[in-house]
Design a protein around this motif. Structure first.
Motif: not given
Length: 236
Positions: A88-94, A99-107, A198-203
Motif C-alpha cells: 500500500l505505502f512506500a517512502h521514496v527513500e525507504g 510497485p506500491d499504491l501510494i508513494w510519499f516523502d517527508n512532506l 507515472t505519477n510522481t511527487l513532482e507531477r
C-alpha cells in the motif's frame, strides 16, 4: 484445499503484464462449490526502463493490465470475495519493494496510476452483477477488450467497465436488455499515450481520470474508447 473443505483460499499474483491479461478469465469457469477466493495480494510487475527511478514500476501499462484483470474479479464476485492490491505505502527513500499504491516523502504523497484504477473500481462497485457478453462469451481479451458490468440499486445506475489494451481506438456498442429510455452516461477514462508514464511527487497529476458525458439511445450506449484506455460508464 477443496479436499480439506476450507472456506477461503488466499491467492497472490505478482506477475508481468501478459500474465494479468491472459488470466483475466481465471475465475470464469472456477468451481462454484468449495473454497472461495481472497485475492490477498496482487500487483502487475513491469521491467525497469533504463534504470528508471523508484516509482517507475507504477506505470500506466501496469495499471491498465490490472484494470483488465480486475474485470474478471468483478465478473466473478460470487467466487472472489475480496481483492487487495499490495503493497500500500512506500517512502521514496525507504522502500522495501515496488510497485506500491501510494508513494510519499517527508512532506507530501502521490497517488500512483494504479491507485486510480483501484479507486474507480471501489467507487463503482454496484450491488448486483450483470452478465456482459459478446457472441455469448465474457469479454476477456477479444480485440484487446476486457469488460464487466454491474447494477447499483442505491444510485439506480448501470455501471460498465471496459479496458482497451489494444493499440487502436475501438467503437463499443452496449445493449442493456430490458432497460428503457436510457439517456446520459458519465464516461470516466484513464488514458496515457506513454505506457511507462507515472505519477510522481513532482507531477502528481500526470495521469488522472477524465470525465465527460455520453448519450444513450433507448437501451443502447455507443462510444469510442481510445487505445490503451480504462473506461467506466455510469448511467445518470
Amino acid at each position: 484445499m477443496r479436499k480439506l473443505s476450507v472456506d477461503l483460499v488466499d491467492e497472490h499474483y505478482y506477475k508481468d503484464p501478459n500474465w494479468f491479461l491472459t488470466n483475466a478469465g481465471r475465475y470464469d469457469k472456477y468451481p462454484r462449490k468449495g473454497p472461495k477466493v481472497f485475492a490477498g495480494e496482487y500487483a502487475c510487475h513491469v521491467k525497469d526502463v533504463n534504470k528508471a527511478p523508484t516509482m517507475a514500476k507504477n506505470d500506466f501499462e501496469a495499471a491498465l493490465c490490472e484494470a483488465a484483470f480486475m474485470a474478471g474479479l468483478e465478473r466473478n464476485a460470487d467466487v472472489v470475495y475480496q481483492a487487495t492490491y499490495a503493497p500500500l505505502f512506500a517512502h521514496v527513500e525507504g522502500w522495501q519493494w515496488r510497485p506500491d499504491l501510494i508513494w510519499f516523502d517527508n512532506l507530501k504523497s502521490v497517488r500512483s496510476v494504479n491507485w486510480y484504477v483501484q479507486m474507480l473500481y471501489a467507487t463503482n462497485r454496484g450491488t448486483n452483477h450483470l452478465n456482459l457478453t459478446e457472441n455469448g462469451e465474457p469479454v476477456e481479451g477479444a480485440n484487446g477488450l476486457y469488460a464487466s458490468a454491474v447494477w447499483d440499486k442505491v444510485s439506480k445506475s448501470f455501471i460498465v467497465k471496459v479496458a482497451n489494451t489494444s493499440d487502436n481506438d475501438q467503437q463499443v456498442v452496449i445493449t442493456f436488455n430490458g432497460a428503457k429510455d436510457l439517456r446520459a452516461f458519465t464516461l470516466t477514462t484513464l488514458h496515457c499515450d506513454d505506457p511507462h508514464a507515472t505519477n510522481t511527487l513532482e507531477r502528481p497529476d500526470h495521469v488522472v481520470p477524465q470525465m465527460q458525458t455520453v448519450n444513450a439511445d433507448g437501451n443502447n450506449l455507443t462510444f469510442t474508447i481510445p487505445a490503451k484506455t480504462f473506461a467506466v460508464c455510469k448511467s445518470k
